[in-house]
Design a protein around this motif. Structure first.
Motif, PDB file in Angstrom:
ATOM      1  N   PRO A   1       0.831  -1.207   0.000  1.00 53.16           N
ATOM      2  CA  PRO A   1       0.000   0.000   0.000  1.00 53.16           C
ATOM      3  C   PRO A   1       0.870   1.264   0.000  1.00 53.16           C
ATOM      4  CG  PRO A   1      -0.314  -1.266   2.024  1.00 53.16           C
ATOM      5  CD  PRO A   1       0.634  -2.025   1.170  1.00 53.16           C
ATOM      6  N   GLN A   2       0.370   2.304  -0.632  1.00 54.94           N
ATOM      7  CA  GLN A   2       1.090   3.564  -0.723  1.00 54.94           C
ATOM      8  C   GLN A   2       0.785   4.412   0.501  1.00 54.94           C
ATOM      9  OE1 GLN A   2       3.178   4.519  -3.260  1.00 54.94           O
ATOM     10  NE2 GLN A   2       3.658   6.322  -2.063  1.00 54.94           N
ATOM     11  N   PHE A   3       1.826   4.797   1.244  1.00 54.21           N
ATOM     12  CA  PHE A   3       1.679   5.686   2.393  1.00 54.21           C
ATOM     13  C   PHE A   3       2.410   6.981   2.083  1.00 54.21           C
ATOM     14  CE2 PHE A   3       1.649   1.540   4.849  1.00 54.21           C
ATOM     15  CZ  PHE A   3       0.275   1.503   4.956  1.00 54.21           C
ATOM     16  N   THR A   4       1.856   8.097   2.555  1.00 53.52           N
ATOM     17  CA  THR A   4       2.442   9.400   2.287  1.00 53.52           C
ATOM     18  C   THR A   4       2.593  10.168   3.596  1.00 53.52           C
ATOM     19  OG1 THR A   4       1.286   9.429   0.168  1.00 53.52           O
ATOM     20  CG2 THR A   4       2.172  11.523   0.957  1.00 53.52           C
ATOM     21  N   PRO A   5       3.787  10.686   3.889  1.00 53.73           N
ATOM     22  CA  PRO A   5       3.924  11.524   5.085  1.00 53.73           C
ATOM     23  C   PRO A   5       3.400  12.929   4.793  1.00 53.73           C
ATOM     24  CG  PRO A   5       6.036  11.277   3.995  1.00 53.73           C
ATOM     25  CD  PRO A   5       5.064  10.431   3.244  1.00 53.73           C
ATOM     26  N   VAL A   6       2.644  13.474   5.729  1.00 53.99           N
ATOM     27  CA  VAL A   6       2.115  14.834   5.600  1.00 53.99           C
ATOM     28  C   VAL A   6       2.318  15.562   6.930  1.00 53.99           C
ATOM     29  CG1 VAL A   6       0.381  14.255   3.852  1.00 53.99           C
ATOM     30  CG2 VAL A   6      -0.219  14.144   6.258  1.00 53.99           C
ATOM     31  N   LEU A   7       2.271  16.875   6.892  1.00 50.74           N
ATOM     32  CA  LEU A   7       2.420  17.679   8.088  1.00 50.74           C
ATOM     33  C   LEU A   7       1.068  18.251   8.477  1.00 50.74           C
ATOM     34  CD1 LEU A   7       4.635  18.681   9.991  1.00 50.74           C
ATOM     35  CD2 LEU A   7       4.797  20.727   8.575  1.00 50.74           C
ATOM     36  N   ASP A   8       0.639  17.973   9.718  1.00 48.85           N
ATOM     37  CA  ASP A   8      -0.618  18.515  10.214  1.00 48.85           C
ATOM     38  C   ASP A   8      -0.421  20.022  10.397  1.00 48.85           C
ATOM     39  OD1 ASP A   8      -2.676  19.493  11.886  1.00 48.85           O
ATOM     40  OD2 ASP A   8      -3.008  17.502  12.714  1.00 48.85           O
ATOM     41  N   PRO A   9      -1.215  20.865   9.709  1.00 48.22           N
ATOM     42  CA  PRO A   9      -0.988  22.313   9.786  1.00 48.22           C
ATOM     43  C   PRO A   9      -1.243  22.908  11.169  1.00 48.22           C
ATOM     44  CG  PRO A   9      -2.920  21.818   8.439  1.00 48.22           C
ATOM     45  CD  PRO A   9      -2.290  20.516   8.802  1.00 48.22           C
ATOM     46  N   GLU A  10      -2.090  22.284  11.973  1.00 42.13           N
ATOM     47  CA  GLU A  10      -2.386  22.826  13.308  1.00 42.13           C
ATOM     48  C   GLU A  10      -1.318  22.453  14.325  1.00 42.13           C
ATOM     49  OE1 GLU A  10      -6.272  22.300  14.914  1.00 42.13           O
ATOM     50  OE2 GLU A  10      -7.226  22.558  12.961  1.00 42.13           O
ATOM     51  N   THR A  11      -0.957  21.176  14.371  1.00 49.59           N
ATOM     52  CA  THR A  11      -0.035  20.706  15.407  1.00 49.59           C
ATOM     53  C   THR A  11       1.416  20.665  14.953  1.00 49.59           C
ATOM     54  OG1 THR A  11      -0.312  18.393  14.750  1.00 49.59           O
ATOM     55  CG2 THR A  11      -1.844  19.256  16.406  1.00 49.59           C
ATOM     56  N   GLN A  12       1.666  20.780  13.629  1.00 49.45           N
ATOM     57  CA  GLN A  12       3.013  20.679  13.064  1.00 49.45           C
ATOM     58  C   GLN A  12       3.651  19.325  13.361  1.00 49.45           C
ATOM     59  OE1 GLN A  12       4.564  23.328  11.118  1.00 49.45           O
ATOM     60  NE2 GLN A  12       2.370  23.658  11.084  1.00 49.45           N
ATOM     61  N   VAL A  13       2.799  18.294  13.481  1.00 50.47           N
ATOM     62  CA  VAL A  13       3.247  16.922  13.716  1.00 50.47           C
ATOM     63  C   VAL A  13       3.130  16.149  12.414  1.00 50.47           C
ATOM     64  CG1 VAL A  13       2.737  14.779  14.965  1.00 50.47           C
ATOM     65  CG2 VAL A  13       2.591  16.968  16.140  1.00 50.47           C
ATOM     66  N   ALA A  14       4.137  15.352  12.118  1.00 52.36           N
ATOM     67  CA  ALA A  14       4.090  14.545  10.905  1.00 52.36           C
ATOM     68  C   ALA A  14       3.106  13.398  11.080  1.00 52.36           C
ATOM     69  CB  ALA A  14       5.477  13.996  10.592  1.00 52.36           C
ATOM     70  N   LEU A  15       2.288  13.179  10.071  1.00 53.98           N
ATOM     71  CA  LEU A  15       1.321  12.084  10.041  1.00 53.98           C
ATOM     72  C   LEU A  15       1.581  11.262   8.787  1.00 53.98           C
ATOM     73  CD1 LEU A  15      -1.934  14.113  10.818  1.00 53.98           C
ATOM     74  CD2 LEU A  15      -0.572  12.783  12.441  1.00 53.98           C
ATOM     75  N   VAL A  16       1.160  10.020   8.820  1.00 54.55           N
ATOM     76  CA  VAL A  16       1.262   9.166   7.641  1.00 54.55           C
ATOM     77  C   VAL A  16      -0.153   8.795   7.237  1.00 54.55           C
ATOM     78  CG1 VAL A  16       2.174   7.009   6.729  1.00 54.55           C
ATOM     79  CG2 VAL A  16       3.495   8.286   8.409  1.00 54.55           C
ATOM     80  N   VAL A  17      -0.476   9.019   5.964  1.00 52.11           N
ATOM     81  CA  VAL A  17      -1.819   8.715   5.475  1.00 52.11           C
ATOM     82  C   VAL A  17      -1.742   7.667   4.380  1.00 52.11           C
ATOM     83  CG1 VAL A  17      -2.771  10.973   6.085  1.00 52.11           C
ATOM     84  CG2 VAL A  17      -1.763  10.636   3.840  1.00 52.11           C
ATOM     85  N   ASP A  18      -2.810   6.886   4.244  1.00 49.31           N
ATOM     86  CA  ASP A  18      -2.848   5.861   3.199  1.00 49.31           C
ATOM     87  C   ASP A  18      -3.436   6.437   1.918  1.00 49.31           C
ATOM     88  OD1 ASP A  18      -5.591   5.978   3.657  1.00 49.31           O
ATOM     89  OD2 ASP A  18      -5.709   3.992   4.558  1.00 49.31           O
ATOM     90  N   GLU A  19      -3.675   5.563   0.945  1.00 52.07           N
ATOM     91  CA  GLU A  19      -4.183   5.999  -0.358  1.00 52.07           C
ATOM     92  C   GLU A  19      -5.549   6.667  -0.273  1.00 52.07           C
ATOM     93  OE1 GLU A  19      -3.906   2.046  -1.777  1.00 52.07           O
ATOM     94  OE2 GLU A  19      -2.108   2.441  -2.962  1.00 52.07           O
ATOM     95  N   SER A  20      -6.325   6.350   0.776  1.00 52.82           N
ATOM     96  CA  SER A  20      -7.663   6.917   0.949  1.00 52.82           C
ATOM     97  C   SER A  20      -7.651   8.194   1.795  1.00 52.82           C
ATOM     98  CB  SER A  20      -8.588   5.902   1.622  1.00 52.82           C
ATOM     99  OG  SER A  20      -8.660   4.722   0.847  1.00 52.82           O
ATOM    100  N   GLY A  21      -6.465   8.604   2.256  1.00 54.61           N
ATOM    101  CA  GLY A  21      -6.371   9.804   3.078  1.00 54.61           C
ATOM    102  C   GLY A  21      -6.560   9.557   4.556  1.00 54.61           C
ATOM    103  N   ARG A  22      -6.664   8.283   4.959  1.00 54.53           N
ATOM    104  CA  ARG A  22      -6.830   7.957   6.378  1.00 54.53           C
ATOM    105  C   ARG A  22      -5.472   7.920   7.060  1.00 54.53           C
ATOM    106  NH1 ARG A  22     -10.281   2.704   5.103  1.00 54.53           N
ATOM    107  NH2 ARG A  22      -8.365   2.493   3.916  1.00 54.53           N
TER     108      ARG A  22
END
Length: 90
Positions: free
Chosen positions: A24-45
């Motif tokens: 599965p494809q996972f993408t790291p993103v930065l939460d704009p409010e907390t500035q914490v890195a999150l990892v989301v799957d192909e569905s954005g979860r």
């Protein structure tokens, strides 16, 4: 006159690669409010990556001086003690 070059010894041991599995494809993103890195799957979860602990390490030098300072003499000694602390990660 022809020369014969033998095949490298390992080629007789080779076989086909095993079938692959789609990862599965996972993408790291930065939460704009907390500035914490999150990892989301192909569905954005958000994908839970498990707990990660922290640790600290320190080197404490020790040094001894001979006598009481009234007269010179005696041997000096020095060494160090290393400490390592690690918290519990879930």
């Amino acid at each position: 006159m022809s020369t014969y070059t033998p095949a490298p010894w390992g080629t007789g041991r080779m076989g086909p690669y095993e079938d692959t599995v789609a990862v599965p494809q996972f993408t790291p993103v930065l939460d704009p409010e907390t500035q914490v890195a999150l990892v989301v799957d192909e569905s954005g979860r958000t994908v839970e990556m498990g707990g990660h602990g922290t640790s600290t390490s320190g080197l404490t030098p020790t040094h001894t001086m001979p006598g009481d300072g009234a007269a010179p003499g005696g041997a000096t000694d020095s060494d160090s003690t290393e400490s390592y602390d690690q918290d519990q990660s879930a």
